[in-house]
Scaffold this active site. Structure first.
Site, PDB file in Angstrom:
ATOM      1  N   SER A   9       6.831  -3.607 -43.163  1.00 49.28           N
ATOM      2  CA  SER A   9       6.098  -1.784 -43.282  1.00 49.28           C
ATOM      3  C   SER A   9       5.085  -2.182 -42.154  1.00 49.28           C
ATOM      4  CB  SER A   9       5.808  -2.162 -44.481  1.00 49.28           C
ATOM      5  OG  SER A   9       4.669  -1.179 -44.472  1.00 49.28           O
ATOM      6  N   HIS A  34       9.354  -0.448 -41.394  1.00 47.37           N
ATOM      7  CA  HIS A  34       9.291   0.174 -42.492  1.00 47.37           C
ATOM      8  C   HIS A  34       7.783   1.264 -42.085  1.00 47.37           C
ATOM      9  CE1 HIS A  34       9.573   2.078 -46.538  1.00 47.37           C
ATOM     10  NE2 HIS A  34       8.154   1.981 -46.571  1.00 47.37           N
ATOM     11  N   ASP A  36       5.246   3.954 -43.834  1.00 49.59           N
ATOM     12  CA  ASP A  36       4.866   4.609 -44.358  1.00 49.59           C
ATOM     13  C   ASP A  36       3.957   5.812 -43.934  1.00 49.59           C
ATOM     14  OD1 ASP A  36       5.594   3.522 -47.209  1.00 49.59           O
ATOM     15  OD2 ASP A  36       4.860   1.626 -46.409  1.00 49.59           O
ATOM     16  N   MET A  38       1.844   9.258 -45.308  1.00 44.96           N
ATOM     17  CA  MET A  38       1.089   9.891 -46.367  1.00 44.96           C
ATOM     18  C   MET A  38       0.229  10.958 -45.705  1.00 44.96           C
ATOM     19  SD  MET A  38      -0.599   5.937 -47.851  1.00 44.96           S
ATOM     20  CE  MET A  38       0.644   4.115 -47.566  1.00 44.96           C
ATOM     21  N   HIS A  67       9.592   6.629 -44.464  1.00 43.51           N
ATOM     22  CA  HIS A  67       9.209   6.896 -46.493  1.00 43.51           C
ATOM     23  C   HIS A  67       8.493   7.728 -46.362  1.00 43.51           C
ATOM     24  CE1 HIS A  67       7.132   5.400 -50.129  1.00 43.51           C
ATOM     25  NE2 HIS A  67       7.463   6.844 -50.229  1.00 43.51           N
ATOM     26  N   MET A  69       5.601   9.894 -48.029  1.00 44.15           N
ATOM     27  CA  MET A  69       4.506   9.810 -48.631  1.00 44.15           C
ATOM     28  C   MET A  69       3.663  10.932 -48.549  1.00 44.15           C
ATOM     29  SD  MET A  69       3.287   5.960 -49.774  1.00 44.15           S
ATOM     30  CE  MET A  69       3.788   5.840 -48.285  1.00 44.15           C
ATOM     31  N   MET A 138       8.794   2.037 -56.432  1.00 45.71           N
ATOM     32  CA  MET A 138       8.351   1.330 -55.425  1.00 45.71           C
ATOM     33  C   MET A 138       7.876   0.642 -56.601  1.00 45.71           C
ATOM     34  SD  MET A 138       7.245   3.060 -52.972  1.00 45.71           S
ATOM     35  CE  MET A 138       6.004   2.307 -53.034  1.00 45.71           C
ATOM     36  N   GLY A 143       0.304   4.605 -51.971  1.00 44.44           N
ATOM     37  CA  GLY A 143      -0.935   4.728 -51.241  1.00 44.44           C
ATOM     38  C   GLY A 143      -1.817   3.961 -50.452  1.00 44.44           C
ATOM     39  N   GLY A 146      -0.983  -3.636 -50.380  1.00 47.91           N
ATOM     40  CA  GLY A 146      -2.236  -5.141 -50.928  1.00 47.91           C
ATOM     41  C   GLY A 146      -1.946  -5.141 -52.298  1.00 47.91           C
ATOM     42  N   ASP A 176       9.229  -2.072 -52.669  1.00 53.46           N
ATOM     43  CA  ASP A 176       8.296  -1.792 -52.039  1.00 53.46           C
ATOM     44  C   ASP A 176       7.304  -1.737 -52.675  1.00 53.46           C
ATOM     45  OD1 ASP A 176       6.899  -1.352 -50.219  1.00 53.46           O
ATOM     46  OD2 ASP A 176       7.223   1.155 -49.465  1.00 53.46           O
ATOM     47  N   GLY A 177       6.204  -2.513 -52.428  1.00 54.32           N
ATOM     48  CA  GLY A 177       5.101  -3.301 -53.513  1.00 54.32           C
ATOM     49  C   GLY A 177       5.541  -4.567 -53.644  1.00 54.32           C
ATOM     50  N   GLY A 178       4.079  -5.120 -53.321  1.00 51.68           N
ATOM     51  CA  GLY A 178       3.632  -6.449 -53.869  1.00 51.68           C
ATOM     52  C   GLY A 178       4.634  -7.086 -53.505  1.00 51.68           C
ATOM     53  N   SER A 199       2.185  -6.691 -46.133  1.00 48.91           N
ATOM     54  CA  SER A 199       0.870  -8.438 -45.594  1.00 48.91           C
ATOM     55  C   SER A 199       1.249  -9.654 -45.474  1.00 48.91           C
ATOM     56  CB  SER A 199       0.206  -8.325 -46.980  1.00 48.91           C
ATOM     57  OG  SER A 199       0.235  -7.900 -47.736  1.00 48.91           O
TER      58      SER A 199
END
Length: 216
Positions: A9, A34, A36, A38, A67, A69, A138, A143, A146, A176-178, A199
């Site tokens: 990302s 990827h 993002d 927003m 993606h 959002m 997700m 939003g 990290g 996606d996420g963490g 990250s």
């Protein structure tokens, strides 16, 4: 759907050296880029638009996994497709006519995907599994980068894997996420095959080592 794919990302990349960052993750074995997007409405942050996608298209041969959002995705799908998005994923929470919007993505030459937030039942995407190439789950509230991985998504991945097999559709299951070296094995074991990591990759010194480990 053969093997595990990694989609770094670029939200976590150094935008002052974006072309260099893209070249580095390309060389490191990334499968997608990827992106993002927003809008400051659906999610409490504003990031990038079609101009960034257009710029990325000029500097990479990797598929652009965009993606959205955003609210009213139907208004912007044509712009992102024209800019060079290869895959466009839209949220079931914001699309007012999901099947119609997914068809719109195809009409403009991109591949369609659907996204579900952590609080949304995975069953919401079951009626459109034959209309998409990818479902993105997700594992954080969208939003910001990290955030900590939400383990409750694992059951949703398993349910989606079972349903996609039952419908005999060959979709990618993206998370996606963490996502990091600790959580990646968990989502892979649950049935995911595309990992979005920000990250965990861009804050590391050796991109290739991290991507290789994520794919294990």
């Amino acid at each position: 759907m053969v093997g595990i794919k990694v989609a770094p990302s670029i939200l976590s990349a150094d935008f002052g050296n974006l072309e260099q960052e893209i070249k580095k993750i390309e060389a490191a074995g990334a499968d997608f880029i990827h992106v993002d997007v927003m809008d400051g409405h659906f999610v409490p942050n504003i990031t990038m638009g079609p101009l960034v996608v257009k710029a990325l298209k000029k500097i990479t041969k990797l598929p652009l996994d965009v993606h959205l959002m955003i609210e009213n995705p139907d208004k912007y799908i044509p712009q992102f497709a024209k800019a060079g998005a290869d895959i466009i994923t839209i949220h079931v929470e914001t699309s007012k006519a999901l099947k119609k919007d997914l068809a719109l993505i195809r009409e403009h030459g991109a591949k369609p995907g659907a996204v579900v937030n952590p609080a949304t039942a995975i069953e919401k995407v079951f009626p459109v599994l034959d209309k998409v190439v990818m479902v993105l789950l997700m594992s954080v509230n969208p939003g910001f980068e990290g955030q900590k991985f939400m383990p409750e998504v694992l059951d949703k991945i398993k349910k989606l894997k079972v349903e996609s097999s039952a419908q005999n559709v060959g979709i990618d299951i993206e998370v996606d996420g963490g996502i990091n070296l600790e959580t990646a094995p968990q989502v892979i074991a649950a049935g995911a095959n595309v990992l979005v990591a920000g990250s965990a990759i861009f804050y590391a010194k050796d991109y290739a080592s991290i991507i290789k480990q994520l794919k294990k």
